[in-house]
Write a protein that holds these residues in place. Structure first.
Motif, short mmCIF file in Angstrom:
data_model
loop_
_atom_site.label_atom_id
_atom_site.label_comp_id
_atom_site.label_asym_id
_atom_site.label_seq_id
_atom_site.Cartn_x
_atom_site.Cartn_y
_atom_site.Cartn_z
N ALA A 54 0.84 -1.20 0.00
CA ALA A 54 0.00 0.00 0.00
C ALA A 54 0.87 1.25 0.00
N ARG A 55 0.39 2.27 -0.73
CA ARG A 55 1.06 3.56 -0.72
C ARG A 55 0.02 4.65 -0.89
N ARG A 56 0.24 5.78 -0.24
CA ARG A 56 -0.74 6.87 -0.27
C ARG A 56 -0.94 7.41 -1.68
N LEU A 57 0.15 7.68 -2.38
CA LEU A 57 0.07 8.21 -3.74
C LEU A 57 0.93 7.37 -4.67
N PRO A 58 0.49 7.21 -5.89
CA PRO A 58 1.34 6.52 -6.87
C PRO A 58 2.54 7.39 -7.22
N GLY A 59 3.47 6.84 -7.98
CA GLY A 59 4.59 7.63 -8.47
C GLY A 59 4.05 8.81 -9.28
N LEU A 60 4.83 9.88 -9.36
CA LEU A 60 4.37 11.10 -10.01
C LEU A 60 3.94 10.87 -11.46
N VAL A 61 4.74 10.16 -12.23
CA VAL A 61 4.37 9.94 -13.64
C VAL A 61 3.11 9.10 -13.73
N ASP A 62 2.99 8.06 -12.89
CA ASP A 62 1.77 7.24 -12.89
C ASP A 62 0.55 8.10 -12.55
N LEU A 63 0.69 8.96 -11.54
CA LEU A 63 -0.42 9.83 -11.14
C LEU A 63 -0.83 10.76 -12.28
N LEU A 64 0.14 11.34 -12.97
CA LEU A 64 -0.16 12.25 -14.07
C LEU A 64 -0.81 11.52 -15.24
N LEU A 65 -0.34 10.32 -15.54
CA LEU A 65 -0.96 9.52 -16.61
C LEU A 65 -2.40 9.16 -16.24
N PHE A 66 -2.62 8.82 -14.98
CA PHE A 66 -3.96 8.51 -14.47
C PHE A 66 -4.87 9.74 -14.62
N MET A 67 -4.38 10.90 -14.18
CA MET A 67 -5.17 12.14 -14.27
C MET A 67 -5.51 12.48 -15.72
N ASP A 68 -4.57 12.23 -16.60
CA ASP A 68 -4.82 12.53 -18.02
C ASP A 68 -5.84 11.55 -18.61
N GLU A 69 -5.66 10.28 -18.33
CA GLU A 69 -6.58 9.28 -18.89
C GLU A 69 -8.02 9.47 -18.42
N ARG A 121 -9.48 12.27 -17.19
CA ARG A 121 -9.81 13.69 -17.02
C ARG A 121 -11.29 14.00 -17.23
N SER A 122 -12.02 13.16 -17.95
CA SER A 122 -13.46 13.38 -18.11
C SER A 122 -14.22 13.00 -16.84
N GLU A 123 -13.64 12.09 -16.05
CA GLU A 123 -14.30 11.62 -14.83
C GLU A 123 -13.88 12.38 -13.58
N VAL A 124 -12.62 12.79 -13.50
CA VAL A 124 -12.15 13.42 -12.26
C VAL A 124 -11.09 14.47 -12.58
N ARG A 125 -11.13 15.55 -11.81
CA ARG A 125 -10.16 16.64 -11.99
C ARG A 125 -9.76 17.20 -10.64
N ALA A 126 -8.68 17.95 -10.67
CA ALA A 126 -8.23 18.65 -9.47
C ALA A 126 -9.31 19.65 -9.06
N PRO A 127 -9.45 19.90 -7.75
CA PRO A 127 -10.53 20.77 -7.29
C PRO A 127 -10.30 22.26 -7.56
N TYR A 128 -9.08 22.66 -7.78
CA TYR A 128 -8.78 24.07 -8.02
C TYR A 128 -7.93 24.20 -9.28
N PHE A 129 -8.12 25.27 -9.99
CA PHE A 129 -7.33 25.57 -11.19
C PHE A 129 -7.30 24.39 -12.15
N ALA A 130 -8.44 23.74 -12.34
CA ALA A 130 -8.51 22.52 -13.14
C ALA A 130 -8.01 22.73 -14.57
#
Length: 192
Positions: A132-147, A149-158
């Motif tokens: 278990a880990r709180r956050l994935p690696g940075l590149v994995d997290l960014l790829l996840f956010m990009d893939e 992006r229609s379902e979930v976004r950052a709460p500020y400055f999206a």
């Protein structure tokens, strides 16, 4: 995650957040109208960060336990029989507010790719070696956010965050970064 993870009756387990999720009605079952799922959230468990669903409404009905919700800056604690509805575009975060596991029925409308998002987030929370880990690696997290992006976004400055994410994802691709995420996604059968 095994191929059977999305089959009703099996659990999607996110060890970082304390979430256990079982799909009750999939997007395929409802023609994309709704994803209905049950959430079991461990004591101290919480969604990893505040977020926004740009085009989806989420409805949380508490069956057992107590949950704390923060929606557009307003916090409240709810218990059995109470429902919290989060409108599309609303910033929100939730956590277990009690000493016992919380049991919550959740509906996401429209379903879009939310089931897949939940599965991938759980897989990323296990990390490369199953821990278990709180956050994935940075590149994995960014790829996840990009893939997703229609379902979930950052709460500020999206908008700005989205542009930065897409730029970094492109650069990472040029340098061959993100192999772990790509292998995970191919293993999941998406080929992305």
């Amino acid at each position: 995650m095994s191929e059977s993870a999305s089959v009703r009756g099996s659990w999607i387990e996110n060890p970082a957040s304390g979430e256990r999720i079982r799909i009750r009605t999939s997007a395929a079952d409802s023609g994309g109208e709704v994803l209905a799922w049950e959430l079991r959230l461990a004591p101290g468990g919480r969604v990893p960060s505040g977020h926004v669903h740009p085009a989806q409404e989420e409805r949380f009905t508490i069956v057992e336990g107590r949950m704390r919700f923060r929606v557009d800056g307003h916090s409240r604690v709810v218990g059995p029989g109470q429902t919290v509805t989060v409108a599309p575009g609303a910033r929100h975060h939730f956590a277990n507010a009690g000493p016992n596991e919380a049991f919550v029925l959740v509906e996401t409308r429209p379903a879009m790719r939310m089931e897949e998002l939940l599965e991938v987030a759980a897989e990323l929370a296990r990390g490369r070696h199953g821990r278990a880990r709180r956050l994935p690696g940075l590149v994995d997290l960014l790829l996840f956010m990009d893939e997703f992006r229609s379902e979930v976004r950052a709460p500020y400055f999206a908008g700005v965050v989205g542009l930065v994410v897409r730029a970094i994802v492109r650069v990472a691709g040029l340098f061959g970064a993100g192999g772990h995420y790509r292998r995970l996604r191919v293993t999941r059968g998406t080929g992305r």
